[in-house]
Each structure stands twice: as structure tokens, then as C-alpha cells.
Design a protein around this motif. Structure first.
Motif, PDB file in Angstrom:
ATOM      1  N   PHE A   1       0.828  -1.213   0.000  1.00  0.00           N
ATOM      2  CA  PHE A   1       0.000   0.000   0.000  1.00  0.00           C
ATOM      3  C   PHE A   1       0.865   1.266   0.000  1.00  0.00           C
ATOM      4  O   PHE A   1       0.501   2.278   0.597  1.00  0.00           O
ATOM      5  N   ASN A   2       2.037   1.187  -0.634  1.00  0.00           N
ATOM      6  CA  ASN A   2       2.932   2.343  -0.781  1.00  0.00           C
ATOM      7  C   ASN A   2       3.383   2.898   0.566  1.00  0.00           C
ATOM      8  O   ASN A   2       3.570   4.107   0.725  1.00  0.00           O
ATOM      9  N   GLY A   3       3.616   2.009   1.507  1.00  0.00           N
ATOM     10  CA  GLY A   3       4.059   2.453   2.825  1.00  0.00           C
ATOM     11  C   GLY A   3       5.400   3.148   2.822  1.00  0.00           C
ATOM     12  O   GLY A   3       5.670   3.979   3.696  1.00  0.00           O
ATOM     13  N   GLU A   4       6.259   2.842   1.845  1.00  0.00           N
ATOM     14  CA  GLU A   4       7.568   3.498   1.832  1.00  0.00           C
ATOM     15  C   GLU A   4       7.438   5.003   1.622  1.00  0.00           C
ATOM     16  O   GLU A   4       8.270   5.779   2.116  1.00  0.00           O
ATOM     17  N   ARG A   5       6.389   5.429   0.916  1.00  0.00           N
ATOM     18  CA  ARG A   5       6.166   6.876   0.776  1.00  0.00           C
ATOM     19  C   ARG A   5       5.898   7.510   2.138  1.00  0.00           C
ATOM     20  O   ARG A   5       6.441   8.569   2.479  1.00  0.00           O
ATOM     21  N   GLY A   6       5.012   6.866   2.914  1.00  0.00           N
ATOM     22  CA  GLY A   6       4.711   7.406   4.228  1.00  0.00           C
ATOM     23  C   GLY A   6       5.919   7.408   5.138  1.00  0.00           C
ATOM     24  O   GLY A   6       6.159   8.364   5.894  1.00  0.00           O
ATOM     25  N   LEU A   7       6.709   6.341   5.088  1.00  0.00           N
ATOM     26  CA  LEU A   7       7.916   6.278   5.906  1.00  0.00           C
ATOM     27  C   LEU A   7       8.898   7.380   5.512  1.00  0.00           C
ATOM     28  O   LEU A   7       9.516   8.008   6.384  1.00  0.00           O
ATOM     29  N   ALA A   8       9.058   7.605   4.219  1.00  0.00           N
ATOM     30  CA  ALA A   8       9.978   8.645   3.767  1.00  0.00           C
ATOM     31  C   ALA A   8       9.599  10.004   4.331  1.00  0.00           C
ATOM     32  O   ALA A   8      10.474  10.834   4.611  1.00  0.00           O
ATOM     33  N   LEU A   9       8.324  10.223   4.551  1.00  0.00           N
ATOM     34  CA  LEU A   9       7.862  11.497   5.090  1.00  0.00           C
ATOM     35  C   LEU A   9       7.947  11.555   6.607  1.00  0.00           C
ATOM     36  O   LEU A   9       8.326  12.577   7.182  1.00  0.00           O
ATOM     37  N   ASP A  10       7.631  10.475   7.299  1.00  0.00           N
ATOM     38  CA  ASP A  10       7.499  10.533   8.754  1.00  0.00           C
ATOM     39  C   ASP A  10       8.767  10.195   9.516  1.00  0.00           C
ATOM     40  O   ASP A  10       8.980  10.703  10.623  1.00  0.00           O
ATOM     41  N   VAL A  11       9.649   9.354   8.963  1.00  0.00           N
ATOM     42  CA  VAL A  11      10.857   8.978   9.694  1.00  0.00           C
ATOM     43  C   VAL A  11      11.764  10.172   9.978  1.00  0.00           C
ATOM     44  O   VAL A  11      12.300  10.279  11.090  1.00  0.00           O
ATOM     45  N   PRO A  12      11.983  11.103   9.055  1.00  0.00           N
ATOM     46  CA  PRO A  12      12.885  12.221   9.359  1.00  0.00           C
ATOM     47  C   PRO A  12      12.445  13.080  10.548  1.00  0.00           C
ATOM     48  O   PRO A  12      13.271  13.801  11.118  1.00  0.00           O
ATOM     49  N   PHE A  13      11.194  13.005  10.932  1.00  0.00           N
ATOM     50  CA  PHE A  13      10.699  13.754  12.080  1.00  0.00           C
ATOM     51  C   PHE A  13      10.759  12.928  13.367  1.00  0.00           C
ATOM     52  O   PHE A  13      10.211  13.339  14.396  1.00  0.00           O
ATOM     53  N   ASP A  14      11.401  11.754  13.303  1.00  0.00           N
ATOM     54  CA  ASP A  14      11.550  10.860  14.462  1.00  0.00           C
ATOM     55  C   ASP A  14      10.204  10.479  15.066  1.00  0.00           C
ATOM     56  O   ASP A  14      10.065  10.352  16.286  1.00  0.00           O
ATOM     57  N   LEU A  15       9.210  10.262  14.200  1.00  0.00           N
ATOM     58  CA  LEU A  15       7.889   9.875  14.672  1.00  0.00           C
ATOM     59  C   LEU A  15       7.658   8.370  14.597  1.00  0.00           C
ATOM     60  O   LEU A  15       6.699   7.873  15.194  1.00  0.00           O
ATOM     61  N   VAL A  16       8.508   7.647  13.878  1.00  0.00           N
ATOM     62  CA  VAL A  16       8.253   6.231  13.589  1.00  0.00           C
ATOM     63  C   VAL A  16       9.064   5.370  14.545  1.00  0.00           C
ATOM     64  O   VAL A  16      10.301   5.355  14.511  1.00  0.00           O
ATOM     65  N   ASP A  17       8.371   4.631  15.405  1.00  0.00           N
ATOM     66  CA  ASP A  17       9.041   3.733  16.342  1.00  0.00           C
ATOM     67  C   ASP A  17       9.390   2.397  15.714  1.00  0.00           C
ATOM     68  O   ASP A  17      10.375   1.773  16.115  1.00  0.00           O
ATOM     69  N   PHE A  18       8.583   1.924  14.758  1.00  0.00           N
ATOM     70  CA  PHE A  18       8.812   0.576  14.237  1.00  0.00           C
ATOM     71  C   PHE A  18       8.338   0.435  12.807  1.00  0.00           C
ATOM     72  O   PHE A  18       7.538   1.223  12.304  1.00  0.00           O
ATOM     73  N   ILE A  19       8.862  -0.611  12.162  1.00  0.00           N
ATOM     74  CA  ILE A  19       8.347  -1.122  10.898  1.00  0.00           C
ATOM     75  C   ILE A  19       8.031  -2.590  11.112  1.00  0.00           C
ATOM     76  O   ILE A  19       8.836  -3.331  11.688  1.00  0.00           O
ATOM     77  N   GLU A  20       6.859  -3.020  10.657  1.00  0.00           N
ATOM     78  CA  GLU A  20       6.435  -4.415  10.777  1.00  0.00           C
ATOM     79  C   GLU A  20       7.153  -5.221   9.687  1.00  0.00           C
ATOM     80  O   GLU A  20       6.664  -5.371   8.576  1.00  0.00           O
ATOM     81  N   VAL A  21       8.339  -5.741  10.030  1.00  0.00           N
ATOM     82  CA  VAL A  21       9.238  -6.301   9.020  1.00  0.00           C
ATOM     83  C   VAL A  21       8.999  -7.783   8.746  1.00  0.00           C
ATOM     84  O   VAL A  21       9.520  -8.325   7.763  1.00  0.00           O
ATOM     85  N   LEU A  22       8.241  -8.456   9.620  1.00  0.00           N
ATOM     86  CA  LEU A  22       7.994  -9.887   9.442  1.00  0.00           C
ATOM     87  C   LEU A  22       6.491 -10.133   9.441  1.00  0.00           C
ATOM     88  O   LEU A  22       5.805  -9.857  10.432  1.00  0.00           O
ATOM     89  N   GLN A  23       6.012 -10.657   8.314  1.00  0.00           N
ATOM     90  CA  GLN A  23       4.572 -10.902   8.162  1.00  0.00           C
ATOM     91  C   GLN A  23       4.362 -11.777   6.927  1.00  0.00           C
ATOM     92  O   GLN A  23       5.137 -11.714   5.971  1.00  0.00           O
ATOM     93  N   GLY A  24       3.312 -12.582   6.960  1.00  0.00           N
ATOM     94  CA  GLY A  24       2.996 -13.404   5.804  1.00  0.00           C
ATOM     95  C   GLY A  24       4.091 -14.384   5.430  1.00  0.00           C
ATOM     96  O   GLY A  24       4.284 -14.694   4.243  1.00  0.00           O
ATOM     97  N   GLY A  25       4.834 -14.878   6.432  1.00  0.00           N
ATOM     98  CA  GLY A  25       5.903 -15.826   6.164  1.00  0.00           C
ATOM     99  C   GLY A  25       7.136 -15.220   5.536  1.00  0.00           C
ATOM    100  O   GLY A  25       7.989 -15.944   5.007  1.00  0.00           O
ATOM    101  N   ARG A  26       7.284 -13.907   5.638  1.00  0.00           N
ATOM    102  CA  ARG A  26       8.337 -13.217   4.896  1.00  0.00           C
ATOM    103  C   ARG A  26       9.012 -12.157   5.763  1.00  0.00           C
ATOM    104  O   ARG A  26       8.342 -11.348   6.400  1.00  0.00           O
ATOM    105  N   LEU A  27      10.348 -12.182   5.797  1.00  0.00           N
ATOM    106  CA  LEU A  27      11.127 -11.093   6.375  1.00  0.00           C
ATOM    107  C   LEU A  27      11.513 -10.155   5.243  1.00  0.00           C
ATOM    108  O   LEU A  27      12.169 -10.561   4.277  1.00  0.00           O
TER     109      LEU A  27
END
Length: 707
Positions: free
Chosen positions: A433-459
Motif C-alpha cells: 500500500f505504498n508504505g515506503e512513501r509514508g515512511l519517507a515522510l514521517d521517519v525524518p521527524f523521528d515519529l516512527v518507532d517501528f516497521i512491521e518487518v515480518l509478516q505473511g511468512g516473509r522477512l
């Protein structure tokens, strides 16, 4: 061919409800028994012999899915047809219920409005789901007929909204008639007996919930009795659930039910395979039992641990579970979570720009239900759009519901979550769902605590590593996203957190915030750098030696350990492999020199290594700081900054595509209306994020010059 549209049931062109639907399920849909319906469902007026209900759906829970096309009822020649991509049919229980025999379907369709189609159905044995071969339409006449044999058909209401059949295809079907022909070959039992189970933890002897499978000699799973746990799958209330192929299970048959300590059922006489699991810390249980006529078979199932992680301070959680609760102390939901041995289940309300599903009854401590070391906790997955990703917010004191007029301004929700003491991040690997766009905007402001990196049998670590290599402290988290992704089951992917004292949900979140965590769908990890645990920040002199000790273990019932890797700045610098074919533990001890600031982590893999079916665990990093320099990967900074700046521009310039939204039938109009004005409001925020990337780039250039 002459055709007249009698009734448009929903979705014309733009994907908007046009028939006055009162809620997300669509006009005429039966009232959901448990919360609001997050799947598309519309009930169609199409009476047929032995068919109790016909639904137009986007997913069937019988292995078939569809999107997009309108559902219509049409008069074609002398027949009334339903037209759409996928239909779910409820076979009249008085005609056939819980059978085990070949059944023929005679399907009449209009070839001009029909593409290749197939039939999905609830069957006996295996995973409980059957699907016919694809049927190619026969052209040249107004109507055509296909006869499909459903081997070992069951019709036990396992589909969406208690349906039994699904029929459809990507290009749609004009379904004009259907005849269900029974063979009446269902075996008649020779008698009945009773099975009575008690389930206990082998070490403590205390009763515990668990997941069970029970199969006769043909692989058929008898319907569980009312002594089993009633489970919420979306708004369906079911007792028998599918265990998908990437989920560890001791049997080749993959229908399961939950037991809360005790169980009793009346069964046909015969021999049965009985299996049970309770998450990756317990060994699987398997045995054969006999049910004899008019006798009671009593059995105590003692589940033995492979590992006792709570005794070492490690407690598991699932970051992403969608189960509605009407009251906080929901013992049925608790039993499902405890049966998977999950200590913190984050039950997420799921919002979109229009509505909220999977509602929770209370928030903060009032919304926590803690019993025997297993906790249900309210949280939210909201905001979520196809344009800039899905976000998750844990440990909230109250829900944060953005209004449609500011829905794309995600930072407001992140800031409100931070003010409440919440923990926030992006779902679905930061990728879907184009989450990398949202991360690119929110991470520089130190608002993002985590990324859900493991899901659906996939890292999926690529996006996560890109931010670590820019010097941001973003933690990993894992969640199954039940009842999506397959569907999956809670805890298939989980997050382990190390506590220094007794378990409590608030302490779990505090420890997670400190980074003492790893994600896993099987392996267990220990990892220290100079004695400091994962998540720590370690300050050392340049050139100092770092002593690294890491261990991995894996329940051999799940898989075999394949390798243990040490990762620095995203690159593998050391690997341990098993010395024997049956090893379930690996240890890696080494030293590296801290010539620069860096981040270091470990990851373990099993033999199962499919792209979306891998056995894997990954730690949070230890951050090594030399002379106050960032832990970035200096030589990669220009490329990574360019990557995320490009995503910022995509966010502003790419057109919104509402058809890709998960609940497109609810959100299309509002997404189309609201995006442009909110895009303009986002521009200053994007410019500020871009300026922060430029500052980072300038600092990196200066550091490269000075070195």
C-alpha cells in the motif's frame, strides 16, 4: 442475446455504493453477528432450489478472491441471472449439511458475460478447501452448461457468512442457474462414543488452552462440539479454522479448533489422529486414539515445553490482530490468544477514511484483559490508505480517529500517539500500500518507532535497513494480521520483548520502546555486544574491540536451523552453521573492531526458505557509537537519501488509485474528493522532510571529507 438490468446491487464504474446501502456490507446483506463487516458482502435476490442464500463477495473464505466488477441481476432471454466476479452460495441445510460424498453442480451461465471460472467449496480431508479445475466458457449460444463434480463435498458452513460454495473468476460470470445433485453416498457411522480431553502444561500441571486437530482415517475433521472455543473470523463465528501451509502443524490435515483446558465431543466410532500445539515454545503433540461405541475415552494431553522464554524474561506479542470485542473481558478471544501462547495481543481497530472496523470496547488499562500472563490490549491500525501506507498505534489511552478532511496528514496521529505514550509505526513491511512513501515522510521527524518487518511468512528488511543506515533508530516488529494473509492465525509471526521484572502489558511496551526485542516465526535469539543486549546504545573508543556473542535455537518440530548470521550495516560479516543434521541450536562468538559508529544485529534462518514461506528471526540492533558520530553507513547515505526523496515526490505527484484500497467500496468517493486539497496541505511537510534529508546529506559529505 437480449439482456435487461433489473437491479444494480452495488458498485458502478467508480466503485461507489449506489443502492442506498446502510453500511459497509452493502444493501441487503445479513446483519453481522459480531461487529461491522470489513469484507465486501451483498445479498442478492436470486432464489434457487436448495440454495438458501446467494451473496456477492470479494473474498469467500474458501480460497477464492475477487475485486472490482459490479454485481447485477439481469434478465437474459427467459432466465434471471446474477452477474459479477464472485458469488458465495449457502446450500440449504435441510438438503445437505456436513456430508461427505461426491456432489455434482450443473452450472448454467451466459457465455457472452462470462470469463474462465472455477468453483471453490468446503470439502473433507486435507485443508478443508477444494477447488475445481478452471472452466473455459463455451461461446456460440445464449446459455451454456458446465457439470462440475465436487469430490468429498462437505457443506458445513465454512465459507463467508456460513456459505458453502464459491463460484467466479477474474473476468466475472453471468450465473443463470445452478442445480445441486447429491450422490447420497455419505457413510453412515457404525455408532457413537464420547471423547473427553483435559489439556495441561506438562511442567506445572495447570490447565492451558491449545490448538487441536482431530481427524478420522479418511482425514475428515468432525465438527467441533460447543465445548470448543467460538472464534471470531471477521464477523463470522466459527469453531473450525484453516491452518495455512506456512504455519507449523503436526498433521497433513489442516483444519483445527481451540480448546480452553477441557473438551468433550460425541464422535462416530473409529480411529482418530489427535494433534495439538501451543505456539513455538511447546513441542507438538501427536497420538492415535480409538472411539468405541457407547464408551467414553478420557485423555489428558500434557504439552511439553521446548523452551520457557518467560523464565528468561522474554514475552511474546503479536503486533497485529483484528478481532472485535464487545467487552474487555472477552474469554473466548482470550482463549484463542492463550492457545497460541501469545502474551500481548494487540487487538487493532481498523480504520479507513470512511469507517472503522473491529471495534474495541475500552482503551488504556480499562481496555486490557490480563489473565494467567496473557493480555488483550486495544490499539488501532489507522490511518491507512493505498497512497501512503497503513499505520499502527499501540498502547493508546484513547483512540485517535482522524477526520476525512485531514486523513492524509498522518503526522497528526503519530504526534497524538506520542503524547499519549503510544508506540507507532508502519505495517506490512513498510512496503504494501505504498508504505515506503509514508515512511519517507514521517521517519525524518523521528515519529516512527517501528516497521512491521515480518509478516505473511516473509522477512522484508530492505526498507528498514535503509533507515538504519541513515542513522535512524527504527525498531522491528512482527504481527500475523489475523484474519488476513491467507487467512493466517494469531501469533504465526510474533515479537519477543525482554522484561527485567514481572510481566505486565505496560512493562512490555516500556521494554519494547527500549529496543530489547526481536521478531520471529520460530527461532529464538540471544544477542549481546560487550555484554549489552539488543536495542542498547554502546559508546566506545575508536578501534575498540567488540565482543559479540549470539545464540539461536529452534523447536525441531517446526524446522531445522540452517544458519545464524551477524549483520553490520546490513551486510553479513559472520555466519554459523550446524555441525550435525539434527542440531536445534547455534552459537556464534566473534570480535570486530569499532573503527566507526555502526549498528549490528543478528538473524537466524531455518531450512524452509521460500520467498513467502521462510523460518526466520531478526534482532533489533545494538547501536555502537564512536566519538558521537551517527551509526549511519556513510558511503550509502547519498543513494539512500535520493531513494527517500524520490518517494516524497511520488507521494505528491503520483495520482491516487482508490481501486487499490483494501475497502475500496467504502473509501473510493472520499479518497477521490479529499486527496487533492490534502495534497496541497502536505506540501510544506514534504518540503521540510526534504530539507532534513538535505541536512543529512550535507553532514555526510562533510564527514566523508574529514575522514
Amino acid at each position: 442475446m437480449t439482456a435487461r438490468v433489473r437491479r444494480i446491487c452495488l458498485l458502478v464504474g467508480s466503485g461507489l455504493l449506489v443502492s442506498g446501502a446502510a453500511g459497509p456490507a452493502g444493501e441487503g446483506a445479513p446483519s453481522p453477528p459480531h461487529g461491522s463487516e470489513a469484507r465486501f458482502v451483498v445479498e442478492l435476490e436470486w432464489p434457487r432450489e436448495n440454495i438458501a442464500r446467494t451473496l456477492g463477495v470479494a473474498r469467500s473464505e474458501l480460497g477464492m478472491y475477487a475485486r472490482g466488477n459490479p454485481f447485477q441481476t439481469r434478465d437474459i432471454a427467459d432466465l434471471t441471472c446474477v452477474v459479477g466476479p464472485l458469488f458465495a452460495l449457502d446450500i440449504d441445510d435441510a438438503f445437505a449439511f456436513d456430508i461427505d460424498e461426491p456432489v455434482d453442480l450443473v452450472v448454467t451461465y451466459a457465455p457472452e458475460l462470462t470469463g474462465p471460472f472455477s468453483v471453490g467449496f468446503n470439502d473433507n480431508g486435507g485443508d478443508g478447501i477444494g477447488e475445481s479445475a478452471t472452466i473455459e466458457p463455451e461461446s456460440g449460444s445464449t446459455f451454456a452448461t458446465a457439470r462440475v463434480t465436487l469430490d468429498r463435498a462437505r457443506f458445513a458452513a465454512h465459507g463467508i457468512r456460513d456459505t458453502d460454495l464459491a463460484i467466479g473468476g477474474p473476468e466475472g460470470i453471468a450465473l443463470c442457474d445452478i442445480e445441486v445433485v447429491r450422490s447420497h453416498a455419505t457413510p453412515v457411522p457404525d455408532g457413537y462414543g464420547t471423547l473427553r480431553l483435559a489439556v495441561e502444561d506438562a511442567a506445572s500441571g495447570r490447565p492451558v488452552p491449545a490448538r487441536f486437530g482431530l481427524y478420522d482415517e479418511t482425514g475428515r475433521a468432525p465438527l467441533p462440539s460447543e465445548r470448543s472455543v467460538l472464534v471470531h473470523r471477521f464477523v463470522d463465528e466459527v469453531r473450525l479454522l484453516w491452518v495455512n501451509p506456512r504455519t507449523w502443524w503436526p498433521s497433513e490435515h489442516r483444519l483445527a479448533f481451540y480448546v480452553d483446558g477441557e473438551y468433550e465431543a460425541r464422535l462416530p466410532v473409529g480411529s482418530y489422529e489427535l494433534v495439538a500445539t501451543r505456539g513455538p515454545e511447546y513441542r507438538g503433540y501427536e497420538r492415535t486414539i480409538e472411539v468405541r461405541p457407547d464408551e467414553t475415552t478420557d485423555l489428558t494431553v500434557s504439552l511439553e515445553r521446548y523452551a520457557n522464554l518467560p523464565a528468561e524474561g522474554w514475552y511474546s506479542g503479536d503486533s497485529h490482530v483484528h478481532i472485535a470485542r464487545e467487552h474487555a473481558e472477552d474469554d473466548a478471544v482470550w482463549a484463542q490468544i492463550a492457545a497460541e501462547d501469545i502474551h500481548v495481543a494487540n487487538l487493532l481497530e481498523m480504520g479507513n477514511i470512511a469507517v472503522t472496523h473491529f471495534k474495541q470496547p475500552a482503551w488504556g488499562e480499562a481496555g486490557q484483559y490480563v489473565r494467567e500472563g496473557h493480555a488483550l490490549v486495544s490499539g488501532q491500525e489507522d490511518p491507512r490508505t493505498v497512497h501512503r501506507g497503513h499505520t499502527i498505534h499501540h498502547n493508546l489511552q484513547r483512540p485517535i480517529r482522524p477526520d476525512p478532511e485531514s486523513y492524509f496528514l498522518y503526522h497528526r496521529v503519530f504526534e497524538a500517539s506520542r503524547a499519549q505514550g503510544g508506540i507507532s509505526g508502519y505495517a506490512h513491511m513498510g512496503q504494501l500500500f505504498n508504505g515506503e512513501r509514508g515512511l519517507a515522510l514521517d521517519v525524518p521527524f523521528d515519529l516512527v518507532d517501528f516497521i512491521e518487518v515480518l509478516q505473511g511468512g516473509r522477512l522484508y528488511d530492505d526498507i528498514w535497513y535503509s533507515f538504519l543506515n541513515l542513522g535512524f533508530n527504527v525498531r522491528p516488529i512482527a504481527g500475523a494480521d489475523y484474519p488476513y494473509f491467507g487467512p493466517t492465525l494469531p501469533g504465526v509471526e510474533r515479537t519477543y520483548v525482554k522484561l527485567d521484572g514481572p510481566f505486565a502489558p505496560n512493562e512490555w511496551y516500556n521494554a519494547y520502546r527500549s529496543g530489547h526485542t526481536y521478531v520471529s516465526n520460530g527461532p529464538f535469539l540471544e544477542f549481546r555486544v560487550n555484554g549489552r543486549e539488543m536495542g542498547s546504545e554502546l559508546r566506545v573508543a575508536r578501534g575498540q574491540s567488540l565482543e559479540i556473542v549470539t545464540e539461536a535455537s529452534l523447536n525441531p518440530d517446526i524446522d531445522r536451523l540452517n544458519r545464524l548470521e551477524l549483520v553490520v550495516h546490513g551486510e553479513v560479516v559472520a555466519t554459523a552453521t550446524p555441525a550435525s543434521a539434527d542440531g536445534d541450536r547455534l552459537r556464534l562468538a566473534t570480535e570486530i573492531e569499532a573503527d566507526e559508529s555502526l549498528w549490528v544485529a543478528v538473524r537466524a534462518f531455518g531450512d524452509r526458505d521460500g520467498e513467502r514461506d521462510m523460518t526466520v528471526a531478526h534482532s533489533a540492533p545494538v547501536f555502537v557509537v564512536v566519538e558521537d558520530d551517527p551509526w549511519w553507513k556513510l558511503e550509502a547515505v547519498p543513494e539512500l537519501v535520493a531513494r527517500h526523496r524520490a518517494k516524497l515526490q511520488e507521494l505528491l505527484t503520483e495520482p491516487i488509485r482508490p481501486a487499490g484500497d483494501l475497502e475500496y467500496w467504502e473509501t473510493t468517493r472520499l479518497l477521490e474528493e479529499e486527496w487533492e486539497p490534502q495534497r496541497l496541505r502536505l506540501e510544506p511537510r514534504v518540503q521540510e522532510a526534504d530539507a532534513r534529508y538535505q541536512t543529512l546529506l550535507d553532514r555526510a559529505a562533510a564527514a566523508a571529507t574529514s575522514s
